[in-house]
Design an enzyme around this catalytic site. Structure first.
Site, PDB file in Angstrom:
ATOM      1  N   ASN A  89       0.863  -1.182   0.000  1.00 28.89           N
ATOM      2  CA  ASN A  89       0.000   0.000   0.000  1.00 28.89           C
ATOM      3  C   ASN A  89       0.904   1.238   0.000  1.00 28.89           C
ATOM      4  O   ASN A  89       1.560   1.519   0.990  1.00 28.89           O
ATOM      5  CB  ASN A  89      -0.884  -0.051   1.258  1.00 28.89           C
ATOM      6  CG  ASN A  89      -1.695   1.217   1.446  1.00 28.89           C
ATOM      7  OD1 ASN A  89      -1.773   2.068   0.555  1.00 28.89           O
ATOM      8  ND2 ASN A  89      -2.306   1.347   2.623  1.00 28.89           N
ATOM      9  N   LYS A 114       0.013   4.287  -0.086  1.00 31.22           N
ATOM     10  CA  LYS A 114      -0.605   5.458   0.572  1.00 31.22           C
ATOM     11  C   LYS A 114      -0.375   6.697  -0.287  1.00 31.22           C
ATOM     12  O   LYS A 114      -0.358   6.589  -1.512  1.00 31.22           O
ATOM     13  CB  LYS A 114      -0.058   5.612   2.000  1.00 31.22           C
ATOM     14  CG  LYS A 114      -0.135   4.289   2.779  1.00 31.22           C
ATOM     15  CD  LYS A 114       0.146   4.421   4.241  1.00 31.22           C
ATOM     16  CE  LYS A 114       0.034   3.053   4.895  1.00 31.22           C
ATOM     17  NZ  LYS A 114       0.192   3.107   6.344  1.00 31.22           N
ATOM     18  N   HIS A 124      -9.280   0.769   5.346  1.00 36.95           N
ATOM     19  CA  HIS A 124      -7.946   0.921   5.927  1.00 36.95           C
ATOM     20  C   HIS A 124      -8.056   1.832   7.147  1.00 36.95           C
ATOM     21  O   HIS A 124      -8.861   2.757   7.172  1.00 36.95           O
ATOM     22  CB  HIS A 124      -6.976   1.515   4.890  1.00 36.95           C
ATOM     23  CG  HIS A 124      -5.568   1.543   5.397  1.00 36.95           C
ATOM     24  ND1 HIS A 124      -5.100   2.560   6.196  1.00 36.95           N
ATOM     25  CD2 HIS A 124      -4.554   0.663   5.248  1.00 36.95           C
ATOM     26  CE1 HIS A 124      -3.835   2.297   6.508  1.00 36.95           C
ATOM     27  NE2 HIS A 124      -3.482   1.150   5.959  1.00 36.95           N
ATOM     28  N   GLU A 183      -6.475   4.260   8.172  1.00 31.78           N
ATOM     29  CA  GLU A 183      -6.372   5.704   7.919  1.00 31.78           C
ATOM     30  C   GLU A 183      -7.691   6.237   7.360  1.00 31.78           C
ATOM     31  O   GLU A 183      -8.078   7.380   7.627  1.00 31.78           O
ATOM     32  CB  GLU A 183      -5.180   5.977   6.990  1.00 31.78           C
ATOM     33  CG  GLU A 183      -3.868   5.841   7.760  1.00 31.78           C
ATOM     34  CD  GLU A 183      -2.711   5.273   6.963  1.00 31.78           C
ATOM     35  OE1 GLU A 183      -2.712   5.371   5.727  1.00 31.78           O
ATOM     36  OE2 GLU A 183      -1.792   4.709   7.605  1.00 31.78           O
ATOM     37  N   GLU A 207      -5.012  -5.349  10.706  1.00 32.01           N
ATOM     38  CA  GLU A 207      -3.983  -4.334  10.893  1.00 32.01           C
ATOM     39  C   GLU A 207      -4.225  -3.581  12.198  1.00 32.01           C
ATOM     40  O   GLU A 207      -5.009  -2.624  12.231  1.00 32.01           O
ATOM     41  CB  GLU A 207      -4.011  -3.332   9.734  1.00 32.01           C
ATOM     42  CG  GLU A 207      -3.724  -3.953   8.389  1.00 32.01           C
ATOM     43  CD  GLU A 207      -3.234  -2.889   7.414  1.00 32.01           C
ATOM     44  OE1 GLU A 207      -2.092  -3.000   6.953  1.00 32.01           O
ATOM     45  OE2 GLU A 207      -3.984  -1.938   7.155  1.00 32.01           O
ATOM     46  N   GLY A 267       2.851   1.889  10.739  1.00 35.14           N
ATOM     47  CA  GLY A 267       3.783   2.997  10.587  1.00 35.14           C
ATOM     48  C   GLY A 267       4.547   3.344  11.852  1.00 35.14           C
ATOM     49  O   GLY A 267       5.184   4.384  11.946  1.00 35.14           O
ATOM     50  N   SER A 277       3.810  -2.507  10.200  1.00 38.14           N
ATOM     51  CA  SER A 277       5.265  -2.592  10.363  1.00 38.14           C
ATOM     52  C   SER A 277       5.852  -3.932   9.908  1.00 38.14           C
ATOM     53  O   SER A 277       6.786  -4.439  10.540  1.00 38.14           O
ATOM     54  CB  SER A 277       5.672  -2.254  11.809  1.00 38.14           C
ATOM     55  OG  SER A 277       5.278  -0.926  12.127  1.00 38.14           O
TER      56      SER A 277
HETATM   57  P1  PGA Z   1       3.194   0.002   7.611  1.00 38.34           P
HETATM   58  O1  PGA Z   1       1.695   0.239   7.028  1.00 38.34           O
HETATM   59  O2  PGA Z   1       3.710  -1.241   6.969  1.00 38.34           O
HETATM   60  O3  PGA Z   1       3.951   1.229   7.193  1.00 38.34           O
HETATM   61  O4  PGA Z   1       3.061  -0.125   9.086  1.00 38.34           O
HETATM   62  C1  PGA Z   1       0.824  -0.832   6.873  1.00 38.34           C
HETATM   63  C2  PGA Z   1      -0.489  -0.379   6.298  1.00 38.34           C
HETATM   64  O5  PGA Z   1      -0.974   0.707   6.652  1.00 38.34           O
HETATM   65  O6  PGA Z   1      -1.108  -1.084   5.472  1.00 38.34           O
END
Ligand code: PGA
Length: 251
Positions: free
Chosen positions: A10, A12, A96, A98, A168, A174, A214
């Protein structure tokens, strides 16, 4: 039952046209011979058309990070499942963290997006996950169970082959702090149990559940070794060819 691993990146709101195309070309070259796992990238909307063309003829699938819950009409700023299909997109992310937490998308809206994505012919990755507060308050199962159940409302068993679930935990996204294999295993097992109740055991066993939060080249193999972890949804480590390739090729 063994499920085919599904590794997804992803992007983003990162990369630009040039770096996105370069990344996909590197993935094409790097995973040409990898047939035993599914691979997908999720670029921003404006680059989808070009990334689809860059990935053409390879085993790299291209997905969108979001879609509209309506088919067409006066919805300024939105993009429909049909438009995504029209440019060769095959997958879409729904819910997601976010989108849920920064843009206020609730379970009902996520459900409408799941249903629209399926109706429009896309493969939907429905994301679920608890916040740190919810985990600390021992509400993880309640939260992810609700997100899963509401997200799949009205989805019949026949459509499940075009559904993937991504677990997740919000606190792991992140942050560099991934869930432990035990934590991921516990959540994935719970989700599979919920799926089994919503459908049946056979259906629950065939749905892939990705872990996200992560995921890096140095922890992917340990996470993928957990029986109920069938893939990874990767953010930061999917932005560079070498690290995403290392993740895709874990063993
Ligand atoms: P990350 O993000 O690997 O940077 O933690 C995962 C995601 O939001 O799908």
């Amino acid at each position: 039952m063994k499920r085919k691993p599904f590794l997804a990146g992803n992007w983003k709101m990162n990369l630009d046209r040039k770096s996105g195309v370069e990344l996909v070309r590197a993935l094409r070259d790097g995973v040409g011979g990898v047939g035993d796992r599914d691979i997908a990238v999720f670029p921003p909307f404006v680059y989808l058309d070009e990334i689809v063309r860059a990935a053409a003829g390879s085993n790299v699938r291209v997905g969108a990070q979001n879609l509209c819950d309506e088919k067409n009409g006066a919805f300024t700023g939105e993009v429909s499942a049909e438009m995504l299909r029209d440019v060769g997109v095959t997958h879409v992310l729904v819910g997601h963290s976010e989108r849920r937490h920064l843009f206020g998308e609730g379970d009902e809206l996520c459900n409408r997006k799941v249903v629209r994505g399926l109706a429009g012919g896309l493969h939907v990755i429905l994301c679920v996950g608890e916040t740190l507060d919810e985990r600390d308050g021992a509400r993880t199962e309640q939260v992810i169970g609700r997100q899963l159940t509401k997200g799949l409302a009205g989805v019949d068993a026949g459509s499940l082959e075009r559904i993937t679930i991504a677990y997740e935990p919000v606190w792991a996204i992140g942050t560099g702090r991934n869930a432990t294999p035990a934590q991921a295993g516990e959540a994935h097992r719970y989700l599979r149990g919920v799926l089994s109740g919503l459908y049946d055991e056979r259906a629950a066993n065939s749905i892939r559940i990705q872990y996200g939060g992560s995921v890096k080249p140095d922890n992917v193999a340990t996470l993928m070794a957990v029986p109920d972890v069938d893939g990874a949804l990767v953010g930061g480590a999917a932005l560079k060819a070498d690290s995403f390739l290392a993740i895709v090729r874990y063993n």
